[in-house]
Design a protein around this motif. Structure first.
Motif, short mmCIF file in Angstrom:
data_model
loop_
_atom_site.label_atom_id
_atom_site.label_comp_id
_atom_site.label_asym_id
_atom_site.label_seq_id
_atom_site.Cartn_x
_atom_site.Cartn_y
_atom_site.Cartn_z
N ASN A 287 0.80 -1.22 0.00
CA ASN A 287 0.00 0.00 0.00
C ASN A 287 0.84 1.27 0.00
OD1 ASN A 287 -2.65 1.41 0.55
ND2 ASN A 287 -1.34 2.15 2.19
N GLU A 288 0.36 2.30 -0.69
CA GLU A 288 1.08 3.58 -0.70
C GLU A 288 0.18 4.75 -0.34
OE1 GLU A 288 2.90 3.77 -4.54
OE2 GLU A 288 4.37 2.22 -4.06
N ARG A 289 -1.09 4.49 -0.02
CA ARG A 289 -2.00 5.60 0.26
C ARG A 289 -2.06 5.90 1.76
NH1 ARG A 289 -7.94 4.43 -1.34
NH2 ARG A 289 -8.32 6.13 0.12
N GLU A 290 -2.67 7.01 2.11
CA GLU A 290 -2.87 7.35 3.52
C GLU A 290 -3.91 6.40 4.11
OE1 GLU A 290 -4.13 11.21 6.17
OE2 GLU A 290 -3.63 11.51 4.06
N LEU A 291 -3.65 5.92 5.31
CA LEU A 291 -4.51 4.88 5.89
C LEU A 291 -5.29 5.40 7.10
CD1 LEU A 291 -1.75 2.20 5.62
CD2 LEU A 291 -3.97 2.02 4.48
N PRO A 292 -6.49 4.81 7.34
CA PRO A 292 -7.27 5.26 8.49
C PRO A 292 -6.59 4.93 9.82
CG PRO A 292 -8.40 3.47 7.32
CD PRO A 292 -7.19 3.80 6.52
N GLU A 293 -6.73 5.83 10.77
CA GLU A 293 -6.14 5.67 12.10
C GLU A 293 -6.79 4.51 12.84
OE1 GLU A 293 -5.96 8.13 16.33
OE2 GLU A 293 -6.46 9.24 14.50
N LEU A 294 -5.98 3.82 13.66
CA LEU A 294 -6.47 2.71 14.49
C LEU A 294 -6.44 3.11 15.96
CD1 LEU A 294 -7.21 -0.35 14.93
CD2 LEU A 294 -4.74 -0.77 15.09
N PHE A 295 -7.55 2.88 16.66
CA PHE A 295 -7.65 3.08 18.10
C PHE A 295 -7.85 1.71 18.75
CE2 PHE A 295 -10.26 3.78 21.94
CZ PHE A 295 -9.47 4.68 22.62
N GLN A 296 -6.88 1.30 19.57
CA GLN A 296 -6.93 -0.01 20.21
C GLN A 296 -6.93 0.11 21.72
OE1 GLN A 296 -3.73 -2.21 17.97
NE2 GLN A 296 -4.64 -3.99 18.97
N CYS A 297 -7.77 -0.67 22.40
CA CYS A 297 -7.71 -0.79 23.86
C CYS A 297 -7.59 -2.28 24.20
CB CYS A 297 -8.98 -0.26 24.51
SG CYS A 297 -9.22 1.51 24.38
N HIS A 298 -6.86 -2.58 25.28
CA HIS A 298 -6.68 -3.98 25.65
C HIS A 298 -6.44 -4.10 27.15
CE1 HIS A 298 -5.90 -7.78 23.26
NE2 HIS A 298 -5.92 -8.19 24.51
N GLY A 299 -7.17 -5.01 27.79
CA GLY A 299 -6.96 -5.27 29.22
C GLY A 299 -5.64 -5.97 29.47
N THR A 300 -4.94 -5.56 30.52
CA THR A 300 -3.61 -6.12 30.79
C THR A 300 -3.67 -7.56 31.28
OG1 THR A 300 -3.62 -5.24 33.04
CG2 THR A 300 -2.58 -3.87 31.35
N VAL A 301 -4.83 -7.99 31.81
CA VAL A 301 -4.93 -9.37 32.32
C VAL A 301 -5.95 -10.19 31.52
CG1 VAL A 301 -4.08 -8.89 34.65
CG2 VAL A 301 -6.52 -8.58 34.16
N ASP A 302 -6.14 -9.81 30.26
CA ASP A 302 -7.03 -10.57 29.36
C ASP A 302 -6.49 -11.99 29.23
OD1 ASP A 302 -8.48 -11.63 27.17
OD2 ASP A 302 -8.67 -9.65 26.24
N GLU A 303 -7.31 -12.97 29.61
CA GLU A 303 -6.86 -14.37 29.60
C GLU A 303 -7.22 -15.09 28.30
OE1 GLU A 303 -11.11 -14.60 30.77
OE2 GLU A 303 -9.51 -13.11 30.79
N LEU A 304 -8.09 -14.50 27.48
CA LEU A 304 -8.51 -15.15 26.24
C LEU A 304 -7.71 -14.63 25.05
CD1 LEU A 304 -10.57 -17.16 24.98
CD2 LEU A 304 -12.00 -15.17 24.46
#
Length: 234
Positions: free
Chosen positions: A162-179
Motif C-alpha cells: 500500500n502507498e495511500r494514507e490509511l485510516p487511524e487505528l484506536f486499540q484498547c486492551h486489558g492487561t490481564v485478558d486471559e482469552l
C-alpha cells in the motif's frame, strides 16, 4: 446462512441530523443487540451521539472450529484462538463482502466513506481491521477492543503493497485478558504501525476480556474526534 445484505442489526439513531455512522461488530457468540445491551449496562446509557448513527450488526450462524464445530454467531471461523496459526481466509473474505453491503447502505443514505468508522470487540475488532485495511481504506478510522490479528495476517500482506494514507487505528486492551493476550494486541499494533498506520494503543490495567467504562468513554471521545459534528468539507 444470512444472505448478502441480510444481516440483522440493532441501531442507535442520532439525536439530530445524521451526518456520520459507526459500525460496531460484536465478539464471537454474541449478537448486535447483545453487545449494545452490554455497552448500555457499562455506561448506564447507549453509546449515542447527536449526529452519528451506531449500527450493531449480528454475525451469521456458522460452525465454529474452536467450539468443536458447534454453531455460533461468529464473523469468521478460526483454526484455534491463537495468533500463531493461519487465518481462515475463506470465511473472513466472504464476511467482508457481506459487511461491505452495510457500508454501501450508509453511502446510499448520503454518508460519505470518510464519515464512517468501523470497529468492534474481540473477534469484531479483528473483522473490522480486515474490512477496513484490505477493502475500505477510505473510511474515517478503525477501533479494536481486546482484539488481535494473526502473525501472518492477510492485513499485513495487503498493507505491504500500500502507498495511500490509511485510516487511524484506536486499540484498547486489558492487561490481564486471559482469552486474547495483551501481548497479541500489542504485537498487532506494533505491526500495523510499522506498515504506516497511525495508531493509539491504550492498556487498561486489571481488565480481563471485557468492556469497562473508562475504555468506552475513551472510545466515545475518539469517535467524536474522528467524526466531528461538522466535517471540514461540508
Amino acid at each position: 446462512m444470512a444472505g448478502r445484505g441480510a444481516l440483522h442489526r440493532s441501531v442507535v439513531a442520532p439525536a439530530g441530523r445524521h451526518s456520520a455512522s459507526v459500525i460496531f461488530l460484536h465478539g464471537s457468540g454474541d449478537t448486535g443487540q447483545g453487545v449494545r445491551a452490554w455497552i448500555n449496562q457499562v455506561l448506564n446509557q447507549d453509546l449515542s451521539f447527536q449526529h452519528i448513527k451506531v449500527i450493531y450488526p449480528t454475525a451469521p450462524i456458522r460452525p465454529y472450529t474452536p467450539m468443536r464445530g458447534s454453531l455460533s454467531t461468529v464473523w469468521f471461523d478460526r483454526y484455534k484462538i491463537s495468533n500463531d496459526c493461519p487465518e481462515h481466509i475463506e470465511t473472513i473474505d466472504s464476511m467482508c463482502q457481506e459487511l461491505t453491503s452495510l457500508i454501501d447502505d450508509e453511502v446510499k443514505n448520503g454518508i460519505r466513506k470518510n464519515r464512517i468508522l468501523l470497529g468492534g470487540f474481540s473477534m469484531g475488532g479483528g473483522m473490522a481491521m480486515h474490512l477496513a485495511y484490505r477493502y475500505h481504506q477510505d473510511v474515517a478510522g478503525v477501533f479494536a477492543l481486546s482484539s488481535f490479528l494473526n502473525k501472518n495476517s492477510a492485513v499485513y500482506q495487503a498493507l505491504m503493497k500500500n502507498e495511500r494514507e490509511l485510516p487511524e487505528l484506536f486499540q484498547c486492551h486489558g492487561t490481564v485478558d486471559e482469552l486474547v493476550l495483551h501481548s497479541w494486541g500489542e504485537e498487532t499494533n506494533r505491526m500495523l504501525k510499522s506498515l504506516g498506520i497511525p495508531t493509539t494503543f491504550v492498556s487498561i490495567p486489571h481488565l480481563y476480556h471485557e468492556l469497562n467504562k473508562s475504555e468506552l468513554e475513551k472510545l466515545q471521545a475518539w469517535i467524536l474526534k474522528k467524526l466531528p459534528e461538522k466535517s471540514n468539507d461540508e
